[in-house]
Design a protein around this motif. Structure first.
Motif, PDB file in Angstrom:
ATOM      1  N   PHE A  58      -1.259  -0.884  -0.839  1.00 13.02           N
ATOM      2  CA  PHE A  58      -0.239  -1.895  -1.110  1.00 13.02           C
ATOM      3  C   PHE A  58      -0.503  -2.538  -2.475  1.00 13.02           C
ATOM      4  O   PHE A  58      -1.594  -3.053  -2.725  1.00 13.02           O
ATOM      5  CB  PHE A  58      -0.228  -2.960  -0.013  1.00 13.02           C
ATOM      6  CG  PHE A  58       0.448  -2.503   1.250  1.00 13.02           C
ATOM      7  CD1 PHE A  58       1.738  -2.892   1.534  1.00 13.02           C
ATOM      8  CD2 PHE A  58      -0.207  -1.656   2.132  1.00 13.02           C
ATOM      9  CE1 PHE A  58       2.369  -2.453   2.692  1.00 13.02           C
ATOM     10  CE2 PHE A  58       0.410  -1.208   3.290  1.00 13.02           C
ATOM     11  CZ  PHE A  58       1.697  -1.608   3.573  1.00 13.02           C
ATOM     12  N   LYS A  59       0.511  -2.518  -3.312  1.00 12.90           N
ATOM     13  CA  LYS A  59       0.375  -3.065  -4.665  1.00 12.90           C
ATOM     14  C   LYS A  59       0.448  -4.592  -4.655  1.00 12.90           C
ATOM     15  O   LYS A  59      -0.315  -5.264  -5.345  1.00 12.90           O
ATOM     16  CB  LYS A  59       1.489  -2.486  -5.544  1.00 12.90           C
ATOM     17  CG  LYS A  59       1.430  -2.890  -7.004  1.00 12.90           C
ATOM     18  CD  LYS A  59       0.388  -2.114  -7.764  1.00 12.90           C
ATOM     19  CE  LYS A  59       0.537  -2.333  -9.271  1.00 12.90           C
ATOM     20  NZ  LYS A  59      -0.573  -1.718 -10.023  1.00 12.90           N
ATOM     21  N   ALA A  60       1.398  -5.136  -3.891  1.00  9.68           N
ATOM     22  CA  ALA A  60       1.525  -6.595  -3.766  1.00  9.68           C
ATOM     23  C   ALA A  60       0.656  -7.047  -2.596  1.00  9.68           C
ATOM     24  O   ALA A  60       0.906  -6.692  -1.447  1.00  9.68           O
ATOM     25  CB  ALA A  60       2.978  -6.977  -3.530  1.00  9.68           C
ATOM     26  N   VAL A  61      -0.384  -7.827  -2.888  1.00 12.65           N
ATOM     27  CA  VAL A  61      -1.306  -8.265  -1.843  1.00 12.65           C
ATOM     28  C   VAL A  61      -1.224  -9.780  -1.686  1.00 12.65           C
ATOM     29  O   VAL A  61      -0.791 -10.497  -2.595  1.00 12.65           O
ATOM     30  CB  VAL A  61      -2.757  -7.845  -2.148  1.00 12.65           C
ATOM     31  CG1 VAL A  61      -2.864  -6.331  -2.253  1.00 12.65           C
ATOM     32  CG2 VAL A  61      -3.265  -8.509  -3.428  1.00 12.65           C
ATOM     33  N   ASN A  62      -1.653 -10.252  -0.529  1.00  7.02           N
ATOM     34  CA  ASN A  62      -1.681 -11.697  -0.310  1.00  7.02           C
ATOM     35  C   ASN A  62      -2.859 -12.063   0.578  1.00  7.02           C
ATOM     36  O   ASN A  62      -3.704 -11.222   0.881  1.00  7.02           O
ATOM     37  CB  ASN A  62      -0.350 -12.171   0.297  1.00  7.02           C
ATOM     38  CG  ASN A  62      -0.245 -11.868   1.785  1.00  7.02           C
ATOM     39  OD1 ASN A  62      -0.876 -10.941   2.279  1.00  7.02           O
ATOM     40  ND2 ASN A  62       0.560 -12.643   2.485  1.00  7.02           N
TER      41      ASN A  62
END
Length: 389
Positions: A58-62
């Motif tokens: 996953f490129k967008a992480v949180n």
């Protein structure tokens, strides 16, 4: 490649037992966060969940929202002028609102500490509004600085608390005389919060019926939709061009995997997609209660959609090929409405689970292994359709 990415998720992920045990100790034993070593436990958990997302591609992480006990976090508690309610009488609330229905207790009271109103004029105080910034910084500690721009942070909708209350009860008479005044200040607060974070580098049939029968309401439910669209647009207007905004139309993911609302997007799609000035719509399409893909005909060419076809409520793993076919079907409707080819329309589509895995801390049906399998499936679908991050 800029956001949104082909494989996305909504935000909340299942909390590890170690973190839940620390929070339980604080709650049950009455000890402080420092005594329970909560900061260290949160940091460890966030680091591990960031790595999980990275390992799954996953490129967008949180943060997995591990800093929060509930999805809405602490933002509204940190806004100047708010009053936190304790044992509020249900007469203040729209009892037909799906979220409120889930919170009503015996004796017709809502759960204490679950809601706030404006007691005086609302304003943003950078020295007080720290929870979102702290959450962002915790993720930054585990991500190369070159990737900080791809960190994702979820925020409670600016209309969240207003929607719960009866007409004129989201604020005291001393604070505001009408919704328009209230919305104007909420928008200013949200704009200031988003700007600070940047520099740190829908409607069910039951609700519509309830609204129409509630004689205290001013105007129609469509008037309210228009007001909320303006509130959102005022909140995000004028932000930097590379600030990517998105909105998740949540149908509810309460403890036990319960949902609050159902119905197709048809009744709001045209106005929502065309008038709401976000870059990306995160839509739930995991079950038949979400309706068909036909409303996607109204998606303008300059906007994207993340199609949430993977369920976070059911443990059974979806069939990859069937999910791919659903993405292709969504593309056909987008292409039809925009005059594009299916391949061109696919360029504005991404895939994700339909909602978060853990809107609240505990009580959800999936295991850690289930969650990992679902996220892996999202990544596989994205790779096979687009071959891009």
């Amino acid at each position: 490649m800029a956001p949104p990415f082909r494989a996305e998720h909504m935000g909340s992920l299942l909390r590890p037992d170690e973190l839940l045990q620390v929070r339980a100790a604080i709650r049950d034993k009455g000890i402080s966060s420092e005594e329970a070593k909560l900061p260290a436990a949160e940091k460890k958990a966030v680091g591990e969940v960031v790595k999980l997302q990275q390992d799954l591609g996953f490129k967008a992480v949180n943060s997995g929202e591990f800093n929060r006990t509930r999805f809405w976090g602490l933002l509204w508690d940190e806004i100047e002028g708010t009053i936190r309610l304790q044992d509020a009488e249900s007469s203040m609330f729209r009892l037909y609102h799906p979220d409120v229905v889930s919170l009503i207790e015996k004796g017709r009271k809502v759960m204490p500490g679950e809601s706030v109103i404006a007691g005086s004029k609302l304003s943003h105080n950078p020295s007080k509004s720290l929870s979102n910034l702290s959450e962002l910084q915790e993720v930054q500690a585990f991500v190369p600085e070159t990737e900080w721009g791809n960190i994702k942070l979820t925020m409670i909708a600016p209309s969240w608390f207003h929607m719960r209350y009866k007409q004129g009860r989201a604020y005291t008479p001393e604070a505001y005389s009408n919704d328009a005044e209230y919305f104007a200040d909420v928008a200013k607060v949200y704009h200031a919060e988003l700007d600070m974070l940047y520099k740190a580098d829908f409607c069910s049939e039951d609700f519509r019926k309830g609204w129409e029968e509630d004689k205290d309401n001013i105007g129609t439910w469509e008037d309210l939709l228009d007001a909320y669209i303006k509130l959102y647009n005022d909140s995000i207007g004028g932000l930097p061009a590379d600030f990517h905004s998105g909105i998740h139309l949540c149908r509810g993911n309460f403890i036990g995997g319960r949902h609050f609302s159902e119905g197709a997007y048809d009744v709001i799609a045209k106005k929502l997609f065309e008038n709401l000035n976000v870059n990306t719509f995160y839509l739930e399409y995991d079950t038949e209660r979400a309706g068909g893909f036909e409303p996607l005909r109204y998606l303008p060419k300059n906007k994207n959609v993340v199609v949430g076809v993977i369920s976070t409520k059911l443990r059974q793993l979806e069939d990859k090929e069937i999910m791919k076919e659903r993405i292709y079907k969504a593309a056909e409707f987008i292409a039809e409405g925009s005059g594009q080819t299916r391949e061109e329309a696919l360029g504005r589509i991404c895939v994700s689970p339909q909602c978060g895995f853990s809107t609240h801390e505990t009580g959800y049906p999936l295991s850690m292994d289930d969650q990992k399998a679902k996220l892996s499936l999202v990544r596989q679908i994205a790779d096979e359709i687009w071959g891009e991050p």
